[in-house]
Design a protein around this motif. Sequence first.
Motif, mmCIF file in Angstrom:
data_model
loop_
_atom_site.group_PDB
_atom_site.id
_atom_site.type_symbol
_atom_site.label_atom_id
_atom_site.label_comp_id
_atom_site.label_asym_id
_atom_site.label_seq_id
_atom_site.Cartn_x
_atom_site.Cartn_y
_atom_site.Cartn_z
ATOM 1 N N TYR A 14 -8.484 0.600 7.187
ATOM 2 C CA TYR A 14 -8.285 0.598 5.739
ATOM 3 C C TYR A 14 -6.829 0.601 5.294
ATOM 4 O O TYR A 14 -6.567 0.592 4.094
ATOM 5 C CB TYR A 14 -9.000 1.801 5.119
ATOM 6 C CG TYR A 14 -10.492 1.606 5.080
ATOM 7 C CD1 TYR A 14 -11.092 0.935 4.026
ATOM 8 C CD2 TYR A 14 -11.295 2.064 6.118
ATOM 9 C CE1 TYR A 14 -12.456 0.732 3.995
ATOM 10 C CE2 TYR A 14 -12.666 1.862 6.092
ATOM 11 C CZ TYR A 14 -13.239 1.208 5.031
ATOM 12 O OH TYR A 14 -14.590 1.006 5.003
ATOM 13 N N SER A 15 -5.905 0.610 6.212
ATOM 14 C CA SER A 15 -4.523 0.692 5.767
ATOM 15 C C SER A 15 -3.597 -0.119 6.658
ATOM 16 O O SER A 15 -3.235 0.349 7.740
ATOM 17 C CB SER A 15 -4.079 2.150 5.715
ATOM 18 O OG SER A 15 -2.848 2.237 5.065
ATOM 19 N N THR A 33 -13.875 -8.329 -0.335
ATOM 20 C CA THR A 33 -12.924 -7.421 -0.986
ATOM 21 C C THR A 33 -11.502 -7.715 -0.527
ATOM 22 O O THR A 33 -10.587 -7.826 -1.345
ATOM 23 C CB THR A 33 -13.297 -5.951 -0.684
ATOM 24 O OG1 THR A 33 -14.603 -5.695 -1.193
ATOM 25 C CG2 THR A 33 -12.299 -4.985 -1.308
ATOM 26 N N LEU A 85 -8.201 -9.019 -2.903
ATOM 27 C CA LEU A 85 -7.057 -8.145 -3.142
ATOM 28 C C LEU A 85 -5.777 -8.766 -2.602
ATOM 29 O O LEU A 85 -5.784 -9.424 -1.568
ATOM 30 C CB LEU A 85 -7.269 -6.794 -2.455
ATOM 31 C CG LEU A 85 -8.401 -5.929 -2.992
ATOM 32 C CD1 LEU A 85 -8.576 -4.701 -2.112
ATOM 33 C CD2 LEU A 85 -8.140 -5.530 -4.434
ATOM 34 N N ASP A 109 -3.289 -6.647 -1.920
ATOM 35 C CA ASP A 109 -2.911 -5.598 -0.970
ATOM 36 C C ASP A 109 -3.731 -4.353 -1.278
ATOM 37 O O ASP A 109 -4.043 -4.088 -2.443
ATOM 38 C CB ASP A 109 -1.417 -5.269 -1.099
ATOM 39 C CG ASP A 109 -0.950 -4.297 -0.035
ATOM 40 O OD1 ASP A 109 -1.122 -4.586 1.166
ATOM 41 O OD2 ASP A 109 -0.410 -3.236 -0.408
ATOM 42 N N MET A 110 -4.095 -3.607 -0.260
ATOM 43 C CA MET A 110 -4.727 -2.305 -0.427
ATOM 44 C C MET A 110 -4.336 -1.421 0.732
ATOM 45 O O MET A 110 -4.388 -1.839 1.889
ATOM 46 C CB MET A 110 -6.245 -2.396 -0.466
ATOM 47 C CG MET A 110 -6.881 -1.032 -0.786
ATOM 48 S SD MET A 110 -8.603 -0.891 -0.325
ATOM 49 C CE MET A 110 -8.424 -0.032 1.239
ATOM 50 N N ARG A 111 -3.918 -0.206 0.415
ATOM 51 C CA ARG A 111 -3.517 0.758 1.433
ATOM 52 C C ARG A 111 -4.068 2.126 1.078
ATOM 53 O O ARG A 111 -4.089 2.510 -0.082
ATOM 54 C CB ARG A 111 -2.001 0.855 1.525
ATOM 55 C CG ARG A 111 -1.355 -0.431 1.963
ATOM 56 C CD ARG A 111 0.157 -0.369 1.913
ATOM 57 N NE ARG A 111 0.694 -1.681 2.142
ATOM 58 C CZ ARG A 111 0.911 -2.215 3.338
ATOM 59 N NH1 ARG A 111 0.623 -1.524 4.413
ATOM 60 N NH2 ARG A 111 1.407 -3.417 3.471
ATOM 61 N N MET A 163 -5.331 5.751 -2.770
ATOM 62 C CA MET A 163 -5.500 4.319 -2.531
ATOM 63 C C MET A 163 -4.632 3.556 -3.523
ATOM 64 O O MET A 163 -4.700 3.789 -4.725
ATOM 65 C CB MET A 163 -6.960 3.905 -2.703
ATOM 66 C CG MET A 163 -7.187 2.414 -2.533
ATOM 67 S SD MET A 163 -8.938 1.917 -2.604
ATOM 68 C CE MET A 163 -9.402 2.411 -4.259
ATOM 69 N N GLU A 164 -3.822 2.674 -2.989
ATOM 70 C CA GLU A 164 -2.995 1.810 -3.830
ATOM 71 C C GLU A 164 -3.421 0.374 -3.589
ATOM 72 O O GLU A 164 -3.524 -0.060 -2.442
ATOM 73 C CB GLU A 164 -1.527 2.007 -3.509
ATOM 74 C CG GLU A 164 -1.079 3.429 -3.834
ATOM 75 C CD GLU A 164 0.408 3.633 -3.684
ATOM 76 O OE1 GLU A 164 1.173 2.772 -4.170
ATOM 77 O OE2 GLU A 164 0.782 4.650 -3.096
ATOM 78 N N THR A 165 -3.694 -0.332 -4.681
ATOM 79 C CA THR A 165 -4.128 -1.727 -4.577
ATOM 80 C C THR A 165 -3.279 -2.609 -5.487
ATOM 81 O O THR A 165 -2.745 -2.166 -6.501
ATOM 82 C CB THR A 165 -5.609 -1.890 -4.981
ATOM 83 O OG1 THR A 165 -5.792 -1.412 -6.312
ATOM 84 C CG2 THR A 165 -6.530 -1.145 -4.041
ATOM 85 N N ARG A 166 -3.185 -3.856 -5.098
ATOM 86 C CA ARG A 166 -2.559 -4.909 -5.902
ATOM 87 C C ARG A 166 -3.567 -6.042 -5.936
ATOM 88 O O ARG A 166 -4.109 -6.432 -4.910
ATOM 89 C CB ARG A 166 -1.249 -5.411 -5.281
ATOM 90 C CG ARG A 166 -0.271 -4.347 -4.930
ATOM 91 C CD ARG A 166 0.753 -3.880 -5.916
ATOM 92 N NE ARG A 166 1.244 -4.782 -6.900
ATOM 93 C CZ ARG A 166 1.466 -4.398 -8.164
ATOM 94 N NH1 ARG A 166 1.215 -3.172 -8.544
ATOM 95 N NH2 ARG A 166 1.937 -5.233 -9.031
ATOM 96 N N ARG A 171 -3.630 2.850 -8.655
ATOM 97 C CA ARG A 171 -3.433 3.983 -7.745
ATOM 98 C C ARG A 171 -4.511 5.009 -8.073
ATOM 99 O O ARG A 171 -4.609 5.466 -9.213
ATOM 100 C CB ARG A 171 -2.048 4.588 -7.954
ATOM 101 C CG ARG A 171 -1.673 5.616 -6.937
ATOM 102 C CD ARG A 171 -0.168 5.899 -7.070
ATOM 103 N NE ARG A 171 0.290 6.613 -5.910
ATOM 104 C CZ ARG A 171 0.585 7.906 -5.919
ATOM 105 N NH1 ARG A 171 0.475 8.601 -7.024
ATOM 106 N NH2 ARG A 171 0.985 8.493 -4.815
#
Length: 186
Positions: free
Chosen positions: A57-58, A99, A103, A105-107, A126-129, A140
């Motif tokens: 997931y990261s 997903t 996206l 980006d997702m971390r 969780m931070e996504t772009r 966030r």
Amino acid sequence: MKRLLWSMATVSLLAAAGCAHSPDSPGYSHLYEHALEQQRGVTPVPAGALERFIALYSPIDAHYLRAHLDEVYAERIYFNDTLATFYQRDELKAHMLKTAERLNDMRLRIRKIWRDDDDVFLQWIMETRFTVLGRERGSRTIGISQLRFNRQGQVIFHQDFWDSSQGLDQHLPIIGPVTRMLRQHP
């Protein structure tokens, strides 16, 4: 005009769906309680299992998911992220690949890990772009994942607890403004 009609139809469908859910309908809490009974994990968690889960997931990446999701999740699972529920690894894999492709980006940043019997809990940020209507947006959110593993170190139970309206929903057309407005009341 077409856009206005589409918007009105969407709002009507969402309103009807909201009315269809009564306090007596079980929602996903019923599924969660049932899975808690059925999907017993092992103690201790096999070595490396948690690290493989976190790596998946990261950052979230379609190529990495294709190569490693089968190692992380068992074939038969209970997975609920508050937006979708899956019982088969192949269904989850298809969902995760879609997903990842949507996206930018997702971390996940893990803040804390604790264990209780066969449950492992991860507190995360969780931070996504992602791009909506041609504009890149960021989100966030905070949440907790409850996991259970089998003897092979694969996830058999995964329940996320997070507020999707703080993350993705607030950026969606029609739903976003309503979500933001509802959050502003005392």
